[in-house]
Design an enzyme around this catalytic site. Structure first.
Site, PDB file in Angstrom:
ATOM      1  CE  LYS A  54      36.150 -18.183-145.946  1.00 10.80           C
ATOM      2  NZ  LYS A  54      36.391 -17.968-144.516  1.00 10.80           N
ATOM      3  CD  GLN A  98      39.476 -18.683-142.411  1.00  9.23           C
ATOM      4  OE1 GLN A  98      39.034 -18.053-143.360  1.00  9.23           O
ATOM      5  NE2 GLN A  98      38.771 -19.645-141.819  1.00  9.23           N
ATOM      6  CG  ASP A 121      33.435 -13.676-141.568  1.00 14.83           C
ATOM      7  OD1 ASP A 121      32.979 -14.362-142.500  1.00 14.83           O
ATOM      8  OD2 ASP A 121      34.624 -13.733-141.191  1.00 14.83           O
TER       9      ASP A 121
END
Ligand code: NAD
Length: 284
Positions: A54, A98, A121
């Site tokens: 990412k 994460q 997200d």
């Protein structure tokens, strides 16, 4: 193999190119560089790879990224304090924690504490609610990536029977939520661990989205001839990545299929970049 291969690498590259161009234009106009702050707790090897990918993708597209590494001894309070700090930092536009977190930490209050305008997200309940009502702020990255793939391949979802296998908050539920929205107009069935005769349900699907986390859970003979098979699963088997769909057998029956790796995975990252740019735009 008779199915068309849906190439996530190729499609995600075009999304990333668009993000690169849009970011360059946005930064030139405003002087602002979209900034993603990633939080990684502990040293789970897969999570380290995901976060590194990412970060690398951010750099390539002209976005700034910073990684906040916390030890696996981090307390819930320390993690919440870091999120609060990032919420308050005006130079940060997107925050990503994460998952999975180490077992002693509860992800729900952490994700709930991310400011919804920085929740790139798309996991915050406010953003999930907006998405379900058809007025999204950020679409959740993996399901959005799947929709983008279907759109790119001109696979019409309207009136089709889509069977989503898995009901997680991250993939299954929002996937079903997007497929049922006006514009997508699919008729959606969600299967899960308590579904009876799941094979019979999957056999009715025009579009199968597998998000189970069990290698080759969907057997080739469960795919209706001509159906589309989207494999979200990423499972490590003897150091090899395997999806939730029995690929070669399914590819004999499906009209189109995504591979693992190189399918949905790269799309997830591309959509995260898009959301980070969007968060920066919305911050002004
Ligand atoms: P999860 O474990 O949270 O959810 C799995 C779901 O599968 C559950 O809802 C459960 O009800 C269902 N399930 C489990 N066993 C079942 C069974 N025997 N029959 C029917 N349903 C069953 O997992 P998740 O976070 O939704 O992830 C699913 C998979 O997708 C994993 O392999 C994960 O690694 C992968 N994933 C990939 C991406 C990507 O970018 N490609 C992103 C997120 C997750």
């Amino acid at each position: 193999m008779s199915a068309k291969l849906i190439d996530g690498k190729l499609i995600s590259a075009s999304v990333r190119q668009q993000v690169t161009d849009d970011t360059a234009a946005f930064t030139a106009e405003t002087g602002v560089t979209p900034h993603l702050a990633a939080v990684l707790v502990g040293d789970d090897p897969a999570s380290q790879v995901y976060v590194r990918n990412k970060e690398r993708a951010c750099g390539k597209c002209g976005l700034k990224s910073t990684l906040h590494r916390l030890s696996d001894q981090t307390t819930q309070q320390q993690l919440m304090d870091l999120v609060a700090e990032l919420n308050a930092d005006e130079s940060v536009h997107g925050i990503l924690v994460q998952l999975p977190l180490p077992k002693h930490l509860d992800s729900t209050p952490v994700l709930d504490s991310i400011r919804p305008s920085k929740d790139v997200d798309g996991f915050h309940p406010e953003n999930v609610g907006l998405m379900l009502q058809g007025r999204p702020r950020f679409l959740p990255c993996t399901p959005h990536g799947v929709m983008k793939m279907l759109e790119h391949e001109n696979i019409d979802t309207a009136g089709k029977h889509a069977v989503v296998i898995g009901r997680s908050d991250i993939v299954g539920k929002p996937m079903a939520g997007l497929l049922v929205q006006k514009g997508a107009d699919a008729t959606v069935t969600i299967c899960h661990s308590r579904t009876t005769d799941i094979a019979a349900v999957i056999r009715q699907a025009d579009i199968v989205v597998a998000a189970v986390g069990i290698p080759e859970f969907v057997k080739g003979d469960m795919i209706k001839p001509g159906a589309v098979a989207i494999d979200v699963g990423i499972n490590r088997v003897n150091d090899k990545l395997v999806g939730d769909v029995e690929f070669s057998a399914a590819a004999e029956r499906a009209s189109a299929i995504t591979p693992v790796p190189g399918g949905v995975g790269p799309m997830t990252i591309a959509m995260l970049l898009r959301n980070t740019l969007e968060a920066a735009k919305q911050s002004l």
